[in-house]
Write an enzyme that holds these catalytic residues in place. Sequence first.
Site, short mmCIF file in Angstrom:
data_model
loop_
_atom_site.label_atom_id
_atom_site.label_comp_id
_atom_site.label_asym_id
_atom_site.label_seq_id
_atom_site.Cartn_x
_atom_site.Cartn_y
_atom_site.Cartn_z
N HIS A 184 -3.73 7.21 2.11
CA HIS A 184 -4.05 5.86 1.65
C HIS A 184 -5.45 5.51 2.11
O HIS A 184 -5.81 5.70 3.28
CB HIS A 184 -3.04 4.87 2.22
CG HIS A 184 -3.40 3.44 1.99
ND1 HIS A 184 -3.79 2.97 0.76
CD2 HIS A 184 -3.44 2.38 2.84
CE1 HIS A 184 -4.06 1.67 0.86
NE2 HIS A 184 -3.86 1.30 2.10
N CYS A 244 0.81 -1.22 0.00
CA CYS A 244 0.00 0.00 0.00
C CYS A 244 0.85 1.27 0.00
O CYS A 244 0.37 2.34 -0.39
CB CYS A 244 -0.94 0.00 1.20
SG CYS A 244 -2.05 -1.42 1.24
N ASN A 272 -10.07 -0.46 -0.35
CA ASN A 272 -8.61 -0.34 -0.30
C ASN A 272 -8.03 -0.91 -1.60
O ASN A 272 -8.06 -2.12 -1.82
CB ASN A 272 -8.08 -1.11 0.91
CG ASN A 272 -6.57 -1.03 1.06
OD1 ASN A 272 -5.87 -0.55 0.17
ND2 ASN A 272 -6.07 -1.51 2.18
#
Length: 321
Positions: free
Chosen positions: A248, A114, A278
Amino acid sequence: MTRRAILKGTGSALPRTRVSNAELAERVDTSDEWIVERTGIRFRHIAEPDETTATLGADAARRALEAAGLQPADIGLIIVATATPDNTFPASATKVQALLGAPDCIAFDVAAVCSGFLYAVSVADAMLRTGAARHALVIGSETFSRILDWNDRTTCVLFGDGAGAVVLSAEDVADDRGVLATRLHAEGRYCDMLYVDGGPSTTGTVGHVRMQGREVFRHAVTNLAAVLGEVMRDVGLSADDIDWVVPHQANKRIIDATAKKLGLPADRVVLTVDQHANTSAASVPLALDLAVRDGRIKRGDLVVLEAMGGGFTWGAAVLRV
């Protein structure tokens, strides 16, 4: 005059299929209420068989090039941040290069999950400032649906597929436009808290995402607040100077807790996790592109990017658009 990596264009791409929490609940032991309460997620996009990390990345790259007014032949550097490459090798960046029809250039992947897009931006920034290329495509692209265990509701509800891209160009500037600072971190002793239980040199299989959610949450809030403080101090800024934070998009609770810890109002935080879930390395450039295209982020704005991922890895960047 100072040479900097200037943001010239942004782009994004999402798979055709959009899945709501209610639709997901038809195949997984979960509910819309359970997912929204714990994550803030309402929808995610899931790639079809003909949609891959490379094809999504190339679509996002085309839109970023168009926004920048450049052609594939202008690009001297392509970096793809991904944890879900099309193949173990070659690099997905070379497949994106081929799909774009870009000629000989530097092309490689970065794997920091990520945090990958932040790592890729930092590498591209250094390479542009030292003359390795004039124009760079930095892409975050993921097809996490391929590595989810659809029987594990603690992970499969969290992720989606997508891609985001930026064009960065080396320019000599007299003002403070461009990437002003980046900060990167990793702490490998926590690698078993968020990982995939497979790989070519261990199991010979792709594996599935595994996560210790409580520990990830705790470390994320602490580490992200700390790295944001670091990168702002590097350029002599405070929270009051920031126009936008593009975090994020992992979990709304993490985003809210990090903003609160820094004293940042919610109306200065770009939030897309409800629509996309996500998307790992794609989440920051995807959210950035949407905020640029809908007019929230404008030329001259001071923007901070941040992310944390498996490893743990984490990082932040500050740039003047």
